[in-house]
Design a protein around this motif. Structure first.
Motif, PDB file in Angstrom:
ATOM      1  N   ASP A  95       0.859  -1.178   0.000  1.00 43.82           N
ATOM      2  CA  ASP A  95       0.000   0.000   0.000  1.00 43.82           C
ATOM      3  C   ASP A  95       0.897   1.230   0.000  1.00 43.82           C
ATOM      4  OD1 ASP A  95      -2.360  -1.466   0.146  1.00 43.82           O
ATOM      5  OD2 ASP A  95      -2.371  -1.451   2.339  1.00 43.82           O
ATOM      6  N   LEU A  96       0.574   2.188  -0.838  1.00 44.83           N
ATOM      7  CA  LEU A  96       1.311   3.437  -0.907  1.00 44.83           C
ATOM      8  C   LEU A  96       0.440   4.544  -0.331  1.00 44.83           C
ATOM      9  CD1 LEU A  96       2.625   3.135  -4.578  1.00 44.83           C
ATOM     10  CD2 LEU A  96       3.779   2.443  -2.479  1.00 44.83           C
ATOM     11  N   THR A  97       1.017   5.380   0.521  1.00 40.97           N
ATOM     12  CA  THR A  97       0.286   6.491   1.116  1.00 40.97           C
ATOM     13  C   THR A  97       1.175   7.719   1.070  1.00 40.97           C
ATOM     14  OG1 THR A  97      -0.784   4.956   2.640  1.00 40.97           O
ATOM     15  CG2 THR A  97      -0.949   7.283   3.170  1.00 40.97           C
ATOM     16  N   GLY A  98       0.634   8.821   0.573  1.00 36.93           N
ATOM     17  CA  GLY A  98       1.411  10.052   0.542  1.00 36.93           C
ATOM     18  C   GLY A  98       1.186  10.823  -0.733  1.00 36.93           C
ATOM     19  N   THR A  99       2.132  11.729  -1.033  1.00 34.51           N
ATOM     20  CA  THR A  99       1.973  12.616  -2.173  1.00 34.51           C
ATOM     21  C   THR A  99       3.244  12.723  -2.999  1.00 34.51           C
ATOM     22  OG1 THR A  99       2.602  14.532  -0.855  1.00 34.51           O
ATOM     23  CG2 THR A  99       0.239  14.052  -1.015  1.00 34.51           C
ATOM     24  N   VAL A 100       3.034  13.069  -4.265  1.00 34.67           N
ATOM     25  CA  VAL A 100       4.111  13.459  -5.164  1.00 34.67           C
ATOM     26  C   VAL A 100       3.651  14.750  -5.836  1.00 34.67           C
ATOM     27  CG1 VAL A 100       5.432  12.880  -7.233  1.00 34.67           C
ATOM     28  CG2 VAL A 100       4.868  11.087  -5.589  1.00 34.67           C
ATOM     29  N   ALA A 101       4.448  15.807  -5.694  1.00 33.88           N
ATOM     30  CA  ALA A 101       4.110  17.100  -6.288  1.00 33.88           C
ATOM     31  C   ALA A 101       5.106  17.410  -7.405  1.00 33.88           C
ATOM     32  CB  ALA A 101       4.151  18.198  -5.235  1.00 33.88           C
ATOM     33  N   LEU A 102       4.581  17.937  -8.508  1.00 30.69           N
ATOM     34  CA  LEU A 102       5.393  18.372  -9.640  1.00 30.69           C
ATOM     35  C   LEU A 102       5.430  19.891  -9.644  1.00 30.69           C
ATOM     36  CD1 LEU A 102       6.847  18.023 -12.401  1.00 30.69           C
ATOM     37  CD2 LEU A 102       4.564  17.975 -13.445  1.00 30.69           C
ATOM     38  N   ASN A 103       6.630  20.448  -9.777  1.00 36.09           N
ATOM     39  CA  ASN A 103       6.801  21.898  -9.806  1.00 36.09           C
ATOM     40  C   ASN A 103       7.584  22.307 -11.043  1.00 36.09           C
ATOM     41  OD1 ASN A 103       5.643  22.542  -7.153  1.00 36.09           O
ATOM     42  ND2 ASN A 103       7.330  21.265  -6.435  1.00 36.09           N
ATOM     43  N   ASP A 104       7.032  23.265 -11.783  1.00 35.43           N
ATOM     44  CA  ASP A 104       7.688  23.848 -12.950  1.00 35.43           C
ATOM     45  C   ASP A 104       8.197  22.786 -13.923  1.00 35.43           C
ATOM     46  OD1 ASP A 104       8.420  25.992 -14.528  1.00 35.43           O
ATOM     47  OD2 ASP A 104      10.426  26.119 -13.652  1.00 35.43           O
ATOM     48  N   GLY A 105       7.316  21.856 -14.264  1.00 30.59           N
ATOM     49  CA  GLY A 105       7.693  20.771 -15.157  1.00 30.59           C
ATOM     50  C   GLY A 105       7.533  21.136 -16.622  1.00 30.59           C
ATOM     51  N   SER A 106       8.290  20.474 -17.455  1.00 29.01           N
ATOM     52  CA  SER A 106       8.123  20.586 -18.900  1.00 29.01           C
ATOM     53  C   SER A 106       8.531  19.261 -19.524  1.00 29.01           C
ATOM     54  CB  SER A 106       8.946  21.737 -19.476  1.00 29.01           C
ATOM     55  OG  SER A 106      10.317  21.461 -19.405  1.00 29.01           O
ATOM     56  N   VAL A 107       7.909  18.970 -20.657  1.00 27.52           N
ATOM     57  CA  VAL A 107       8.229  17.742 -21.367  1.00 27.52           C
ATOM     58  C   VAL A 107       8.009  17.978 -22.854  1.00 27.52           C
ATOM     59  CG1 VAL A 107       5.898  16.766 -21.122  1.00 27.52           C
ATOM     60  CG2 VAL A 107       7.825  15.242 -21.485  1.00 27.52           C
ATOM     61  N   SER A 108       8.883  17.410 -23.659  1.00 27.13           N
ATOM     62  CA  SER A 108       8.733  17.423 -25.112  1.00 27.13           C
ATOM     63  C   SER A 108       8.844  15.989 -25.582  1.00 27.13           C
ATOM     64  CB  SER A 108       9.839  18.243 -25.781  1.00 27.13           C
ATOM     65  OG  SER A 108       9.798  19.572 -25.337  1.00 27.13           O
ATOM     66  N   LEU A 109       7.904  15.584 -26.434  1.00 25.45           N
ATOM     67  CA  LEU A 109       7.992  14.241 -26.971  1.00 25.45           C
ATOM     68  C   LEU A 109       7.755  14.269 -28.458  1.00 25.45           C
ATOM     69  CD1 LEU A 109       4.882  12.736 -27.393  1.00 25.45           C
ATOM     70  CD2 LEU A 109       4.936  13.319 -24.995  1.00 25.45           C
ATOM     71  N   VAL A 110       8.353  13.311 -29.139  1.00 29.97           N
ATOM     72  CA  VAL A 110       8.248  13.210 -30.584  1.00 29.97           C
ATOM     73  C   VAL A 110       6.963  12.474 -30.918  1.00 29.97           C
ATOM     74  CG1 VAL A 110       9.331  12.315 -32.668  1.00 29.97           C
ATOM     75  CG2 VAL A 110      10.752  13.201 -30.806  1.00 29.97           C
ATOM     76  N   LEU A 111       6.140  13.101 -31.754  1.00 31.10           N
ATOM     77  CA  LEU A 111       4.880  12.516 -32.201  1.00 31.10           C
ATOM     78  C   LEU A 111       4.847  12.645 -33.716  1.00 31.10           C
ATOM     79  CD1 LEU A 111       2.124  11.304 -31.434  1.00 31.10           C
ATOM     80  CD2 LEU A 111       1.258  13.635 -31.297  1.00 31.10           C
ATOM     81  N   ALA A 112       4.949  11.517 -34.410  1.00 30.73           N
ATOM     82  CA  ALA A 112       5.077  11.499 -35.865  1.00 30.73           C
ATOM     83  C   ALA A 112       6.310  12.336 -36.229  1.00 30.73           C
ATOM     84  CB  ALA A 112       3.799  11.985 -36.534  1.00 30.73           C
ATOM     85  N   ASN A 113       6.150  13.367 -37.046  1.00 30.58           N
ATOM     86  CA  ASN A 113       7.287  14.209 -37.427  1.00 30.58           C
ATOM     87  C   ASN A 113       7.291  15.534 -36.686  1.00 30.58           C
ATOM     88  OD1 ASN A 113       8.290  12.340 -39.273  1.00 30.58           O
ATOM     89  ND2 ASN A 113       6.878  13.047 -40.859  1.00 30.58           N
ATOM     90  N   SER A 114       6.573  15.623 -35.588  1.00 26.31           N
ATOM     91  CA  SER A 114       6.475  16.857 -34.820  1.00 26.31           C
ATOM     92  C   SER A 114       6.931  16.619 -33.388  1.00 26.31           C
ATOM     93  CB  SER A 114       5.023  17.349 -34.793  1.00 26.31           C
ATOM     94  OG  SER A 114       4.595  17.679 -36.085  1.00 26.31           O
ATOM     95  N   VAL A 115       7.148  17.719 -32.701  1.00 29.86           N
ATOM     96  CA  VAL A 115       7.471  17.668 -31.280  1.00 29.86           C
ATOM     97  C   VAL A 115       6.330  18.354 -30.536  1.00 29.86           C
ATOM     98  CG1 VAL A 115       9.072  18.407 -29.478  1.00 29.86           C
ATOM     99  CG2 VAL A 115       9.946  17.674 -31.708  1.00 29.86           C
TER     100      VAL A 115
END
Length: 186
Positions: A95-115
């Motif tokens: 069992d997992l209890t607690g939190t994960v917070a994301l701050n000032d995140g960014s992500v780029s991924l390749v999708l077909a011929n675009s980002v």
């Protein structure tokens, strides 16, 4: 453990002191397990017993930029995670209890011929036993904004696992990309 390296990419976790865990009386005890990258660190405390299961915690912060090249099709990922999660219960179904917070995140991924990129991402995920709740996720996509909430129940059960997500996109724009098929179901 005095040196920890990931086989793919250039990820290396530096330690001034060895990672220390002890095995005694049927349990693995995390005695000095801290993983540091740049100015952030994750600390693992507690133990896992072969019969009694987990009694451990993962706390600290982590820089997402360290894992970007390890996950395909991510081109780039950054931001900080703040983690405060307790791991309790049976060895193979904890069992997992607690939190994960994301701050000032960014992500780029390749999708077909675009980002495709998300920027200025903020989020909070809450763990409660075998349920994961995305309390909030908010990010910029181009000139628009995406908001996501929802969750996963029966997280560790491949048969009864259920995922429910709700996404809202404000001022979004989808440009055609060759061989791209977008389908929305409700």
């Amino acid at each position: 453990v005095t040196d920890l390296r990931w086989r793919e990419g250039q990820l290396r976790v530096d330690r001034n002191n060895p990672l220390t865990a002890a095995i005694r009386e049927g349990a693995l005890y995390f005695e000095d397990v801290e993983l540091s990258i740049r100015d952030r660190a994750l600390r693992v405390t507690g133990d896992v017993h072969h019969q009694k299961g987990w009694n451990a915690a993962i706390r600290g912060s982590w820089e997402l930029g360290t894992i970007g090249e390890l996950i395909y099709p991510l081109e780039q990922v950054s931001g900080g995670l703040t983690i405060d999660v307790a791991v309790r219960g049976s060895t193979f179904e904890p069992d997992l209890t607690g939190t994960v917070a994301l701050n000032d995140g960014s992500v780029s991924l390749v999708l077909a011929n675009s980002v495709v990129g998300l920027n200025s991402a903020q989020g909070l995920v809450r763990f409660n036993r075998d349920t994961v709740t995305i309390e909030r996720f908010d990010a910029l996509v181009g000139e628009g904004r995406v908001r996501i909430d929802g969750g996963i129940t029966q997280l560790l059960d491949p048969v009864d696992r259920s995922i429910s997500l709700r996404a809202a996109i404000d001022d979004g724009r989808l440009e055609p990309v060759a061989n791209l098929n977008v389908q929305f179901d409700s």
